[in-house]
Design an enzyme around this catalytic site. Structure first.
Site, PDB file in Angstrom:
ATOM      1  N   TYR A  41       8.843   1.685   9.155  1.00 41.21           N
ATOM      2  CA  TYR A  41       9.395   1.914   7.764  1.00 41.21           C
ATOM      3  C   TYR A  41      10.894   1.305   7.828  1.00 41.21           C
ATOM      4  CZ  TYR A  41       5.429   4.110   5.755  1.00 41.21           C
ATOM      5  OH  TYR A  41       4.145   4.318   5.593  1.00 41.21           O
ATOM      6  N   GLN A  57       1.471   0.728  -7.112  1.00 45.45           N
ATOM      7  CA  GLN A  57       1.034   1.539  -5.842  1.00 45.45           C
ATOM      8  C   GLN A  57       2.362   0.873  -4.796  1.00 45.45           C
ATOM      9  OE1 GLN A  57      -3.212   0.265  -4.678  1.00 45.45           O
ATOM     10  NE2 GLN A  57      -2.589  -1.084  -6.400  1.00 45.45           N
ATOM     11  N   VAL A  77       6.034   0.853  -3.178  1.00 47.14           N
ATOM     12  CA  VAL A  77       7.025   1.795  -2.953  1.00 47.14           C
ATOM     13  C   VAL A  77       8.518   1.315  -2.885  1.00 47.14           C
ATOM     14  CG1 VAL A  77       5.205   3.345  -1.597  1.00 47.14           C
ATOM     15  CG2 VAL A  77       6.678   1.360  -0.469  1.00 47.14           C
ATOM     16  N   HIS A 136       2.292   6.219  -4.916  1.00 48.21           N
ATOM     17  CA  HIS A 136       2.254   6.045  -3.458  1.00 48.21           C
ATOM     18  C   HIS A 136       3.750   6.427  -2.906  1.00 48.21           C
ATOM     19  CE1 HIS A 136      -1.457   3.352  -2.974  1.00 48.21           C
ATOM     20  NE2 HIS A 136      -1.793   4.859  -3.396  1.00 48.21           N
ATOM     21  N   CYS A 147      11.493  16.379   4.403  1.00 49.23           N
ATOM     22  CA  CYS A 147      11.072  16.940   5.929  1.00 49.23           C
ATOM     23  C   CYS A 147       9.584  16.997   5.786  1.00 49.23           C
ATOM     24  CB  CYS A 147      11.580  18.652   5.583  1.00 49.23           C
ATOM     25  SG  CYS A 147      11.070  19.461   6.864  1.00 49.23           S
ATOM     26  N   CYS A 151       9.278  23.664   3.983  1.00 46.55           N
ATOM     27  CA  CYS A 151      10.824  23.526   4.092  1.00 46.55           C
ATOM     28  C   CYS A 151      10.992  22.780   2.726  1.00 46.55           C
ATOM     29  CB  CYS A 151      11.540  22.703   5.103  1.00 46.55           C
ATOM     30  SG  CYS A 151      12.919  22.085   4.852  1.00 46.55           S
ATOM     31  N   CYS A 187      16.281  22.086   8.277  1.00 49.04           N
ATOM     32  CA  CYS A 187      15.608  23.098   9.162  1.00 49.04           C
ATOM     33  C   CYS A 187      15.538  22.361  10.894  1.00 49.04           C
ATOM     34  CB  CYS A 187      14.103  23.539   8.841  1.00 49.04           C
ATOM     35  SG  CYS A 187      12.966  21.913   8.949  1.00 49.04           S
ATOM     36  N   THR A 245      -3.064  -6.867  -6.998  1.00 47.41           N
ATOM     37  CA  THR A 245      -3.511  -5.554  -6.059  1.00 47.41           C
ATOM     38  C   THR A 245      -4.992  -6.064  -5.405  1.00 47.41           C
ATOM     39  OG1 THR A 245      -4.256  -3.361  -5.776  1.00 47.41           O
ATOM     40  CG2 THR A 245      -4.397  -4.113  -7.924  1.00 47.41           C
ATOM     41  N   ASN A 281      -4.198 -12.160 -10.345  1.00 43.80           N
ATOM     42  CA  ASN A 281      -4.347 -11.955  -8.783  1.00 43.80           C
ATOM     43  C   ASN A 281      -4.256 -13.582  -8.480  1.00 43.80           C
ATOM     44  OD1 ASN A 281      -4.926 -11.790  -6.039  1.00 43.80           O
ATOM     45  ND2 ASN A 281      -5.086  -9.689  -6.516  1.00 43.80           N
TER      46      ASN A 281
HETATM   47  C1  BV8 Z   1      -6.697  10.028  -0.898  1.00 42.65           C
HETATM   48  C2  BV8 Z   1       2.048   3.847   0.781  1.00 42.65           C
HETATM   49  C3  BV8 Z   1      -7.602  12.223  -1.112  1.00 42.65           C
HETATM   50  C4  BV8 Z   1       2.874   3.739   2.214  1.00 42.65           C
HETATM   51  C5  BV8 Z   1      -0.340   3.395   0.903  1.00 42.65           C
HETATM   52  C6  BV8 Z   1     -13.801   5.223   2.652  1.00 42.65           C
HETATM   53  C7  BV8 Z   1     -14.194   4.666   1.609  1.00 42.65           C
HETATM   54  C8  BV8 Z   1     -13.397   4.943   0.358  1.00 42.65           C
HETATM   55  C9  BV8 Z   1     -12.060   5.438   0.520  1.00 42.65           C
HETATM   56  C10 BV8 Z   1     -11.518   5.780   1.638  1.00 42.65           C
HETATM   57  C11 BV8 Z   1     -12.382   5.554   2.803  1.00 42.65           C
HETATM   58  N1  BV8 Z   1     -11.807   6.052   3.718  1.00 42.65           N
HETATM   59  C12 BV8 Z   1     -10.646   6.746   3.375  1.00 42.65           C
HETATM   60  C13 BV8 Z   1     -10.771   6.558   1.913  1.00 42.65           C
HETATM   61  C14 BV8 Z   1      -9.565   6.857   1.123  1.00 42.65           C
HETATM   62  C15 BV8 Z   1      -8.293   5.922   1.252  1.00 42.65           C
HETATM   63  C16 BV8 Z   1      -8.791   4.567   1.076  1.00 42.65           C
HETATM   64  O1  BV8 Z   1      -8.660   4.072  -0.057  1.00 42.65           O
HETATM   65  N2  BV8 Z   1      -8.951   3.804   2.092  1.00 42.65           N
HETATM   66  C17 BV8 Z   1      -9.185   2.612   2.108  1.00 42.65           C
HETATM   67  C18 BV8 Z   1      -8.253   1.277   2.657  1.00 42.65           C
HETATM   68  C19 BV8 Z   1     -10.831   2.290   2.540  1.00 42.65           C
HETATM   69  N3  BV8 Z   1      -7.249   6.601   0.411  1.00 42.65           N
HETATM   70  C20 BV8 Z   1      -6.313   7.534   0.501  1.00 42.65           C
HETATM   71  O2  BV8 Z   1      -6.517   8.153   1.660  1.00 42.65           O
HETATM   72  C21 BV8 Z   1      -5.653   8.022  -0.590  1.00 42.65           C
HETATM   73  N4  BV8 Z   1      -5.634   9.229  -0.727  1.00 42.65           N
HETATM   74  O3  BV8 Z   1      -7.751   9.429  -1.013  1.00 42.65           O
HETATM   75  O4  BV8 Z   1      -6.559  11.481  -0.783  1.00 42.65           O
HETATM   76  C22 BV8 Z   1      -7.326  13.584  -0.853  1.00 42.65           C
HETATM   77  C23 BV8 Z   1      -7.575  14.237  -2.071  1.00 42.65           C
HETATM   78  C24 BV8 Z   1      -7.083  15.803  -1.792  1.00 42.65           C
HETATM   79  C25 BV8 Z   1      -6.370  16.328  -0.552  1.00 42.65           C
HETATM   80  C26 BV8 Z   1      -6.247  15.562   0.418  1.00 42.65           C
HETATM   81  C27 BV8 Z   1      -6.730  14.030   0.123  1.00 42.65           C
HETATM   82  C28 BV8 Z   1      -4.197   7.631  -0.224  1.00 42.65           C
HETATM   83  C29 BV8 Z   1      -3.738   6.082  -0.118  1.00 42.65           C
HETATM   84  C30 BV8 Z   1      -2.437   5.822  -0.130  1.00 42.65           C
HETATM   85  C31 BV8 Z   1      -2.228   4.952   0.978  1.00 42.65           C
HETATM   86  N5  BV8 Z   1      -0.778   4.524   0.980  1.00 42.65           N
HETATM   87  N6  BV8 Z   1       0.930   3.002   1.005  1.00 42.65           N
HETATM   88  C32 BV8 Z   1       3.430   2.559   2.432  1.00 42.65           C
HETATM   89  O5  BV8 Z   1       3.649   1.720   1.689  1.00 42.65           O
HETATM   90  O6  BV8 Z   1       3.614   2.520   3.770  1.00 42.65           O
HETATM   91  S1  BV8 Z   1      -1.570   2.024   0.771  1.00 42.65           S
HETATM   92  C33 BV8 Z   1      -1.122   0.461   0.908  1.00 42.65           C
HETATM   93  O7  BV8 Z   1      -2.100   0.052   0.150  1.00 42.65           O
HETATM   94  C34 BV8 Z   1      -0.016  -0.155   0.270  1.00 42.65           C
HETATM   95  O8  BV8 Z   1       1.096   0.479   0.291  1.00 42.65           O
HETATM   96  C35 BV8 Z   1      -0.236  -0.310  -1.314  1.00 42.65           C
HETATM   97  O9  BV8 Z   1       0.204   0.935  -2.061  1.00 42.65           O
HETATM   98  C36 BV8 Z   1      -1.808   0.129  -1.181  1.00 42.65           C
HETATM   99  C37 BV8 Z   1      -2.481  -1.294  -1.856  1.00 42.65           C
HETATM  100  O10 BV8 Z   1      -2.220  -2.405  -1.327  1.00 42.65           O
HETATM  101  P1  BV8 Z   1      -1.899  -3.418  -2.379  1.00 42.65           P
HETATM  102  O11 BV8 Z   1      -0.856  -3.164  -3.343  1.00 42.65           O
HETATM  103  O12 BV8 Z   1      -3.238  -3.884  -3.308  1.00 42.65           O
HETATM  104  O13 BV8 Z   1      -1.597  -4.664  -1.461  1.00 42.65           O
HETATM  105  P2  BV8 Z   1      -2.393  -5.855  -0.416  1.00 42.65           P
HETATM  106  O14 BV8 Z   1      -1.667  -6.379   0.451  1.00 42.65           O
HETATM  107  O15 BV8 Z   1      -3.638  -5.030  -0.140  1.00 42.65           O
HETATM  108  O16 BV8 Z   1      -3.045  -6.907  -1.595  1.00 42.65           O
HETATM  109  C38 BV8 Z   1      -2.093  -7.771  -2.366  1.00 42.65           C
HETATM  110  C39 BV8 Z   1      -2.644  -8.468  -3.226  1.00 42.65           C
HETATM  111  O17 BV8 Z   1      -1.938  -9.077  -3.996  1.00 42.65           O
HETATM  112  C40 BV8 Z   1      -4.012  -9.438  -2.761  1.00 42.65           C
HETATM  113  O18 BV8 Z   1      -5.027  -9.275  -3.767  1.00 42.65           O
HETATM  114  C41 BV8 Z   1      -3.111 -10.855  -3.069  1.00 42.65           C
HETATM  115  O19 BV8 Z   1      -4.228 -11.884  -3.339  1.00 42.65           O
HETATM  116  C42 BV8 Z   1      -2.328 -10.495  -4.136  1.00 42.65           C
HETATM  117  N7  BV8 Z   1      -1.227 -11.516  -4.179  1.00 42.65           N
HETATM  118  C43 BV8 Z   1      -0.313 -12.022  -3.540  1.00 42.65           C
HETATM  119  N8  BV8 Z   1       0.692 -12.513  -3.710  1.00 42.65           N
HETATM  120  C44 BV8 Z   1       0.488 -12.678  -5.012  1.00 42.65           C
HETATM  121  C45 BV8 Z   1      -0.508 -11.928  -5.588  1.00 42.65           C
HETATM  122  N9  BV8 Z   1      -1.118 -11.645  -6.795  1.00 42.65           N
HETATM  123  C46 BV8 Z   1      -0.481 -12.358  -7.600  1.00 42.65           C
HETATM  124  N10 BV8 Z   1       0.633 -13.185  -7.386  1.00 42.65           N
HETATM  125  C47 BV8 Z   1       1.198 -13.218  -6.361  1.00 42.65           C
HETATM  126  N11 BV8 Z   1       2.354 -14.077  -6.001  1.00 42.65           N
HETATM  127 ZN    ZN Z   2      13.148  20.925   6.877  1.00 42.31          ZN
END
Ligand code: BV8
Ligand code: ZN
Length: 247
Positions: free
Chosen positions: A70, A108, A110, A126, A134, A139, A158, A196, A221
């Site tokens: 990070y 999506q 950050v 996200h 924390c 907390c 904390c 995305t 895209n």
């Molecule tokens: C939840 C933040 C439930 C942190 C991120 C199996 C099947 C289905 C779902 C799941 C599964 N196993 C697990 C899950 C759920 C999981 C999920 O979806 N997993 C997937 C991978 C299988 N999801 C979760 O866990 C979510 N929570 O489901 O909660 C729940 C409910 C109640 C109680 C408890 C739980 C939470 C997901 C959050 C993850 N956090 N990031 C950080 O940034 O460090 S995700 C990460 O991917 C990124 O941060 C971003 O936010 C997200 C999406 O990525 P993209 O933005 O799309 O980026 P990417 O690189 O992939 O793609 C870029 C695109 O841009 C490409 O297509 C490219 O062609 C294009 N591009 C590039 N340049 C250009 C362009 N287009 C145009 N112009 C350009 N110049």
């Molecule tokens: Zn704390």
């Protein structure tokens, strides 16, 4: 980039008469600002993938490694500026609000670049890479800090470990954000998806939800994605060129 002119005209016409535009953005919208995307050849950090580092389990196992990632990303993003894709979305919001319409920008990302560009109705589902909080939710301490942090930041309230204020895999999205998303998906008559890969849930389902409710869906895209099927119109090329052309 060689876009069919009639499709550009169709998209412009749809955007021009829409009453409520919802937008979903991903890392591709910030790519032309120099922010690396997550997936694909530039999406790698050392030998890790986002899905291996952005989890509560990874943080519990090795908080130093997760913080190192990070802090590397914070340093990369700190001096980056919004690009024409961000500014086109600001103009789209202004146009909608001027004609008494509505707008919601679900992101999506950050990195905070939509806010920096001047977008107002941003829904950061996200979290925010500049927020530090924390690790113990009972907390509740948090702050936004754009500066350099200790290698392993501590909660000043904390004394426990602090964590980045982002949503990790396996964590629920913020409730207030989900409520706003719901308002957008219920209300919008046009849903624009840009930069995305459409693989992370629940964001990957938003375009389908909007379409089911009768909204037009437009995708921008570099390449086709799983969301292309949900789109009535899909444009393949850089968001920083296509969005200004459409808006
Ligand atoms: C939840 C933040 C439930 C942190 C991120 C199996 C099947 C289905 C779902 C799941 C599964 N196993 C697990 C899950 C759920 C999981 C999920 O979806 N997993 C997937 C991978 C299988 N999801 C979760 O866990 C979510 N929570 O489901 O909660 C729940 C409910 C109640 C109680 C408890 C739980 C939470 C997901 C959050 C993850 N956090 N990031 C950080 O940034 O460090 S995700 C990460 O991917 C990124 O941060 C971003 O936010 C997200 C999406 O990525 P993209 O933005 O799309 O980026 P990417 O690189 O992939 O793609 C870029 C695109 O841009 C490409 O297509 C490219 O062609 C294009 N591009 C590039 N340049 C250009 C362009 N287009 C145009 N112009 C350009 N110049
Ligand atoms: Zn704390």
């Amino acid at each position: 980039m060689n876009l069919p002119g009639n499709e550009v005209e169709q998209a412009r016409a749809l955007l021009g008469k829409a009453r409520f535009v919802g937008v979903l953005t991903g890392a591709g919208v910030s790519a032309e600002s120099g922010v690396p995307t997550f997936r694909g050849k530039d999406g790698l950090w050392k030998q890790y993938r986002a899905e291996e580092l952005a989890t509560p389990e990874a943080f519990a196992r090795d908080p130093s490694l997760v913080w190192e990632w990070y802090q590397w990303r914070r340093n990369l993003i700190r001096d980056k500026e919004p690009n024409p894709a961000h500014f086109a979305l600001v103009r789209l919001e202004e146009a909608l609000l001027e004609r008494g319409g509505d707008f919601g920008l679900i992101t999506q990302n950050v990195d905070g670049l939509h806010e920096k560009a001047g977008s107002r109705r941003v829904i950061p589902i996200h979290g925010n890479i500049w927020e530090v909080r924390c690790a113990d939710p009972s907390c509740g301490w948090k702050e936004v800090d754009r500066g350099d942090l200790d290698p392993l930041p501590k909660c000043p309230r904390c004394g426990g470990p602090a964590r980045p204020g982002v949503v990790w895999f396996g964590e629920a999205l913020p409730e207030d954000a989900l409520e706003e998303v719901d308002r957008v998906l219920r209300g919008c008559d046009l849903f624009l998806v840009a930069g995305t890969s459409g693989v992370v849930q629940p964001a990957a389902s938003f375009a389908w939800a909007a379409r089911r409710r009768g909204a037009w869906v437009i995708e921008v895209n570099l390449e086709p994605t799983p969301l292309t099927e949900a789109a009535h119109l899909a444009f393949h090329g850089p968001a920083g060129e296509i969005l200004p052309l459409l808006v």
